[in-house]
Scaffold this active site. Sequence first.
Site, mmCIF file in Angstrom:
data_model
loop_
_atom_site.group_PDB
_atom_site.id
_atom_site.type_symbol
_atom_site.label_atom_id
_atom_site.label_comp_id
_atom_site.label_asym_id
_atom_site.label_seq_id
_atom_site.Cartn_x
_atom_site.Cartn_y
_atom_site.Cartn_z
ATOM 1 N N ALA B 8 -1.597 -2.209 -1.694
ATOM 2 C CA ALA B 8 -0.545 -1.648 -2.541
ATOM 3 C C ALA B 8 0.167 -0.532 -1.782
ATOM 4 C CB ALA B 8 -1.125 -1.090 -3.840
ATOM 5 N N CYS B 9 1.483 -0.578 -1.775
ATOM 6 C CA CYS B 9 2.271 0.487 -1.156
ATOM 7 C C CYS B 9 3.303 0.975 -2.165
ATOM 8 C CB CYS B 9 2.955 -0.018 0.113
ATOM 9 S SG CYS B 9 4.204 -1.280 -0.186
ATOM 10 N N PRO B 10 3.917 2.134 -1.923
ATOM 11 C CA PRO B 10 4.818 2.704 -2.929
ATOM 12 C C PRO B 10 5.945 1.774 -3.382
ATOM 13 C CG PRO B 10 4.328 4.351 -1.283
ATOM 14 C CD PRO B 10 3.715 3.068 -0.799
ATOM 15 N N THR B 16 2.823 -4.103 1.335
ATOM 16 C CA THR B 16 1.791 -4.715 0.507
ATOM 17 C C THR B 16 1.493 -6.139 0.963
ATOM 18 O OG1 THR B 16 2.565 -3.414 -1.354
ATOM 19 C CG2 THR B 16 1.172 -5.283 -1.878
#
Lengths: 358, 106
Positions: B8-10, B16
């Site tokens: 998960a990334c921002p 991701t």
Amino acid sequence: MLKKLQQALMTGVSYMLPFIVIAGMTIAVTGMWTQYINPDTVAINTLNGFAWTIMDLIPAIFAAYVAYAIGDKAAIAPGFVGGYIASQPLIEGTAASGFLGAMVAGVIAGYLVAYSKKIKVPEFLESIKKTLFIPVITGWIVYVLMTYPVAMTIGELNEFIINNLITLSEAPQYAFLLGAILSAMCAFDMGGPLNKIAITFVFAVWNDPSGIGFVVNAAVFPGIMVPALSVGIAALIAKSKFSDEEIKMAPPSILSGIVGITEATLPYAFQDPIRVIGSNMIGAAVGGAIMMGYGVSTSGVSGIFGLPMASNIFMFILSIVVGVGISVLLQITLKKRKQPTSSSEEKNDDDLDFEITI
Amino acid sequence: MNIIAITACPTGVAHTFMAKKALENAALKLGHNIKVETQGATGIENEITEEEVKKADILILAVEVGIAKKERFETIKKVNIPIATAIKSAEALIRKTEEKLKDTQK
């Protein structure tokens, strides 16, 4: 602790982004309509007004999800309450504490909830604690803190920052520097933490009525668009200096650059970090300097979508083109001819360090 | 090894999924089973089930944001790494994880 905070802020940014996209694009599209087609369409003006309402909610959403990352689901409500107050000060004489205040609200709400979950109560009170005590009491505490001390201190600070930003952006000799720094930050890690700090800074002043948010917003566009565009174009021009795979990725990379997905640059940067990132940062910095030096503003977000709403379309295009030009030129000159394929992939094996935890 | 992982990334559109791919490729190459759940812009995809958690030896968390439904993983051994590590050196990561896991079992 610091890592947890950073993760919490990124969570807030992550959940806030779709709202920014809706609000920004709606304002951009309705603005175009009023500017070029008809200034008095009631439906369009209503929609534009509503987009600004969404904009005012953004600090609340941000705070809610910062709180969520720290204190889980129960922290969303108090976080939202606090973030809302950050954008709409409740008592006279206090200023909106904006994004900074929302950050504080989210962190306070998150830890309050996380802490109160640990407080032991008799079994029969447990469910009441979850449904009643936690939301109401944390909500009240956040309300008081945000309405008085935070609004008074951080509200002041926020106003100070925004006023100074406005002064800076109106004085071209400083504005170009700020633009250069913001753009270079975006280009540096291509969607990573530093990039997000720059973008967060933009969102921090995003809903200020003075419109300063749209000026800094425009200033990061070269940072967002230049890297992916340049690596793609450079790979197509200087085929001898890029691997087959890099050349194959070039067209999608250019497309990503146009729509503002900086991450497409990553595979190129991993291969040759210093030359690729260095060139991109220099190109992006020059682009950002031109953009902000000329005070171009836009309410669009992400890549090409910023263009139609740019206050000066010509300068907008020019700053991107110049930025890309410089970066492409640098990459082509600096890059060495490709070596026969070696497995350079695993060389950073040793600095990998992590712990297994439960 | 049976590996489960969450990425998960921002922004949740690029890193991701790049991390997911890198982990899957690396696991395949090294002969491990892996299931990667992504928590990207559209929410959870390829969700890890309770059954899979039970079977798994290790959970790799390549996340930069708070993740949803983390109560599923209270009892499992985990590795926390920046998402960039998963993209850049997934193979080394999995190899090292295996070594460390052996050490802890001694």
